[in-house]
Design a protein around this motif. Structure first.
Motif, PDB file in Angstrom:
ATOM      1  N   LEU A 109       0.832  -1.201   0.000  1.00 39.02           N
ATOM      2  CA  LEU A 109       0.000   0.000   0.000  1.00 39.02           C
ATOM      3  C   LEU A 109       0.870   1.255   0.000  1.00 39.02           C
ATOM      4  O   LEU A 109       2.033   1.212   0.427  1.00 39.02           O
ATOM      5  CB  LEU A 109      -0.909   0.024   1.239  1.00 39.02           C
ATOM      6  CG  LEU A 109      -2.002  -1.048   1.324  1.00 39.02           C
ATOM      7  CD1 LEU A 109      -2.838  -0.827   2.577  1.00 39.02           C
ATOM      8  CD2 LEU A 109      -2.880  -1.044   0.090  1.00 39.02           C
ATOM      9  N   ALA A 112       3.559   2.467   2.822  1.00 42.16           N
ATOM     10  CA  ALA A 112       4.057   1.330   3.612  1.00 42.16           C
ATOM     11  C   ALA A 112       5.582   1.352   3.709  1.00 42.16           C
ATOM     12  O   ALA A 112       6.171   0.858   4.673  1.00 42.16           O
ATOM     13  CB  ALA A 112       3.585   0.016   2.999  1.00 42.16           C
ATOM     14  N   LYS A 114       7.569   1.061   0.444  1.00 44.39           N
ATOM     15  CA  LYS A 114       8.111   0.345  -0.730  1.00 44.39           C
ATOM     16  C   LYS A 114       9.353   1.006  -1.314  1.00 44.39           C
ATOM     17  O   LYS A 114      10.368   0.347  -1.510  1.00 44.39           O
ATOM     18  CB  LYS A 114       7.077   0.326  -1.865  1.00 44.39           C
ATOM     19  CG  LYS A 114       6.113  -0.804  -1.850  1.00 44.39           C
ATOM     20  CD  LYS A 114       5.195  -0.732  -3.054  1.00 44.39           C
ATOM     21  CE  LYS A 114       4.576   0.610  -3.279  1.00 44.39           C
ATOM     22  NZ  LYS A 114       3.712   1.117  -2.201  1.00 44.39           N
ATOM     23  N   THR A 115       9.219   2.299  -1.614  1.00 46.23           N
ATOM     24  CA  THR A 115      10.316   2.991  -2.292  1.00 46.23           C
ATOM     25  C   THR A 115      11.558   3.014  -1.405  1.00 46.23           C
ATOM     26  O   THR A 115      12.670   2.715  -1.859  1.00 46.23           O
ATOM     27  CB  THR A 115       9.874   4.424  -2.670  1.00 46.23           C
ATOM     28  OG1 THR A 115       8.648   4.320  -3.407  1.00 46.23           O
ATOM     29  CG2 THR A 115      10.914   5.117  -3.507  1.00 46.23           C
ATOM     30  N   LYS A 120      16.861   0.556   0.329  1.00 43.89           N
ATOM     31  CA  LYS A 120      17.575  -0.126   1.417  1.00 43.89           C
ATOM     32  C   LYS A 120      18.080  -1.493   0.959  1.00 43.89           C
ATOM     33  O   LYS A 120      19.204  -1.902   1.264  1.00 43.89           O
ATOM     34  CB  LYS A 120      16.643  -0.342   2.613  1.00 43.89           C
ATOM     35  CG  LYS A 120      16.305   0.893   3.426  1.00 43.89           C
ATOM     36  CD  LYS A 120      15.281   0.496   4.502  1.00 43.89           C
ATOM     37  CE  LYS A 120      14.991   1.621   5.479  1.00 43.89           C
ATOM     38  NZ  LYS A 120      13.955   1.231   6.470  1.00 43.89           N
ATOM     39  N   THR A 249       7.945  -3.027   7.813  1.00 42.45           N
ATOM     40  CA  THR A 249       8.641  -1.747   8.019  1.00 42.45           C
ATOM     41  C   THR A 249       8.173  -1.069   9.302  1.00 42.45           C
ATOM     42  O   THR A 249       7.159  -1.459   9.883  1.00 42.45           O
ATOM     43  CB  THR A 249       8.368  -0.777   6.850  1.00 42.45           C
ATOM     44  OG1 THR A 249       6.972  -0.506   6.808  1.00 42.45           O
ATOM     45  CG2 THR A 249       8.830  -1.355   5.527  1.00 42.45           C
TER      46      THR A 249
HETATM   47  P1  GDP Z   1       5.761   3.889  -0.350  1.00 41.34           P
HETATM   48  O1  GDP Z   1       4.607   4.804  -0.623  1.00 41.34           O
HETATM   49  O2  GDP Z   1       5.296   2.510  -0.006  1.00 41.34           O
HETATM   50  O3  GDP Z   1       6.788   3.884  -1.433  1.00 41.34           O
HETATM   51  O4  GDP Z   1       6.455   4.425   1.001  1.00 41.34           O
HETATM   52  P2  GDP Z   1       7.789   5.266   1.204  1.00 41.34           P
HETATM   53  O5  GDP Z   1       8.972   4.475   0.865  1.00 41.34           O
HETATM   54  O6  GDP Z   1       7.634   6.592   0.533  1.00 41.34           O
HETATM   55  O7  GDP Z   1       7.776   5.442   2.790  1.00 41.34           O
HETATM   56  C1  GDP Z   1       6.779   6.201   3.470  1.00 41.34           C
HETATM   57  C2  GDP Z   1       7.393   6.819   4.724  1.00 41.34           C
HETATM   58  O8  GDP Z   1       7.757   5.791   5.637  1.00 41.34           O
HETATM   59  C3  GDP Z   1       8.665   7.594   4.455  1.00 41.34           C
HETATM   60  O9  GDP Z   1       8.635   8.774   5.222  1.00 41.34           O
HETATM   61  C4  GDP Z   1       9.773   6.666   4.921  1.00 41.34           C
HETATM   62  O10 GDP Z   1      10.917   7.361   5.366  1.00 41.34           O
HETATM   63  C5  GDP Z   1       9.090   5.960   6.070  1.00 41.34           C
HETATM   64  N1  GDP Z   1       9.667   4.628   6.371  1.00 41.34           N
HETATM   65  C6  GDP Z   1       9.858   3.580   5.540  1.00 41.34           C
HETATM   66  N2  GDP Z   1      10.385   2.528   6.194  1.00 41.34           N
HETATM   67  C7  GDP Z   1      10.557   2.916   7.485  1.00 41.34           C
HETATM   68  C8  GDP Z   1      11.052   2.269   8.673  1.00 41.34           C
HETATM   69  O11 GDP Z   1      11.457   1.103   8.693  1.00 41.34           O
HETATM   70  N3  GDP Z   1      11.051   3.029   9.820  1.00 41.34           N
HETATM   71  C9  GDP Z   1      10.592   4.311   9.839  1.00 41.34           C
HETATM   72  N4  GDP Z   1      10.612   4.952  11.008  1.00 41.34           N
HETATM   73  N5  GDP Z   1      10.109   4.920   8.748  1.00 41.34           N
HETATM   74  C10 GDP Z   1      10.093   4.259   7.585  1.00 41.34           C
END
Ligand code: GDP
Length: 297
Positions: A109, A112, A114-115, A120, A249
């Motif tokens: 979603l 979550a 992903k990016t 990482k 995550t």
């Molecule tokens: P996407 O929409 O699924 O691609 O999600 P993003 O990669 O943009 O992550 C959404 C937010 O969650 C960002 O602000 C990330 O920095 C944060 N995030 C992702 N993984 C972690 C984690 O393991 N710990 C913390 N605290 N934040 C995380």
């Protein structure tokens, strides 16, 4: 990550037993009740809790803990072993393709992680295996998503293949895979679109990417802080896409532990990695035994 309340309550239940010396049937029963409530309050799936408590009780009785020597120690061990088991026994590594590239598709979603996790993981592969990954920007719906992946790529010095937001994601992936062939990349990590909720259009798109790319690994990224919602999301994605592994995550922000303790048992799919912070280095292989030790404190 700290599931403080769960740890405290389990330790509390054990320390009450310890004070008893010998354990009666009713001592065991009340300890099991406390463990059950502690797990439910930690947001662990109801069926998982029910099975967990039943197994621990049966094993405790089977081990003759009633009136036995060091009964509390035995119960702690039984609880530890069951925690390990419910989280999947042992660490499960990435599936690898016999010939390069190994293709990893990230799904999940929106928000979550992903990016972030794609980056990482690329960094981890680079550092630990001297791999040469290529990331593909397949999220064309959120314009910022491509920029975000490009920035992540720059930060960790990993190339990103992108064709902007006007091309069908399946076509982007097709061309990205071609690029990886040409460049001899040994890993391809495909970032895909997410939505706020699971919907048919998204699943259809992800299925089309899966059919084209034949990924060795479909990693479902879920936010541990969302507890049982994470588990339900995982079930939904898994039913549609038959994922090969889960990345949990934001464990650094999860105080309860419900997703970590339920998701394997509910979906049958292993947690392969855990995200424990926002930095690129904050991704670890998931070890059920280490997590159980941390929970028991
Ligand atoms: P996407 O929409 O699924 O691609 O999600 P993003 O990669 O943009 O992550 C959404 C937010 O969650 C960002 O602000 C990330 O920095 C944060 N995030 C992702 N993984 C972690 C984690 O393991 N710990 C913390 N605290 N934040 C995380």
């Amino acid at each position: 990550m700290a599931f403080e309340s769960l740890t405290e309550r389990l330790q509390n239940a054990f320390s009450k037993l310890r004070k008893k010396g010998k354990i009666s049937e009713s001592d065991l029963k009340s300890a099991m009740r406390e463990i059950r409530l502690a797990l439910l309050d930690a947001d662990v799936n109801f069926t998982v809790v029910k099975n967990f408590v039943k197994t621990v009780r049966d094993k405790a009785i089977g081990a003759d803990v009633l009136d036995g020597l060091n009964p509390t120690q035995q119960i702690v061990k039984i609880v530890n072993d069951e925690l390990v088991k419910v989280m999947g026994d042992s660490a499960v590594g990435l599936n690898k393709s016999p010939k390069i590239p190994t293709i990893i598709m990230m799904v999940g979603l929106q928000g979550a992680g992903k990016t972030t996790t794609a980056g990482k993981l690329a960094l981890k592969l680079k550092n630990e295996q001297k791999a040469r990954p290529l990331m593909i920007a397949g999220d064309v719906y959120r314009p910022a998503a491509i920029d975000q992946l490009v920035q992540v790529g720059q930060q960790i010095d990993v190339p990103v293949f992108q064709l902007g937001t006007d091309v069908d994601p399946v076509e982007i992936v097709r061309q990205g895979l071609q690029k990886a062939q040409e460049e001899n990349n040994d890993y391809v990590i495909i970032d895909t679109a997410g939505r706020l909720q699971i919907d048919e259009k998204l699943m259809d798109e992800l299925s089309r990417i899966k059919d084209l790319a034949h990924p060795n690994e479909i990693l479902l990224v879920v936010d541990a802080m969302t507890g049982q919602n994470a588990v339900n999301t995982a079930e939904g994605f898994n039913n549609q896409l038959d994922v090969t592994g889960i990345v949990l995550t934001k464990l650094d922000g999860d105080t309860r532990g419900g997703a970590a303790l339920s998701i394997r048992a509910v979906t049958g799919k292993p947690i392969k990695f855990i995200g424990q912070g926002e930095k690129m280095k904050d991704l670890d292989v998931f070890h059920p035994d280490r997590m159980a030790s941390r929970i028991l404190g």
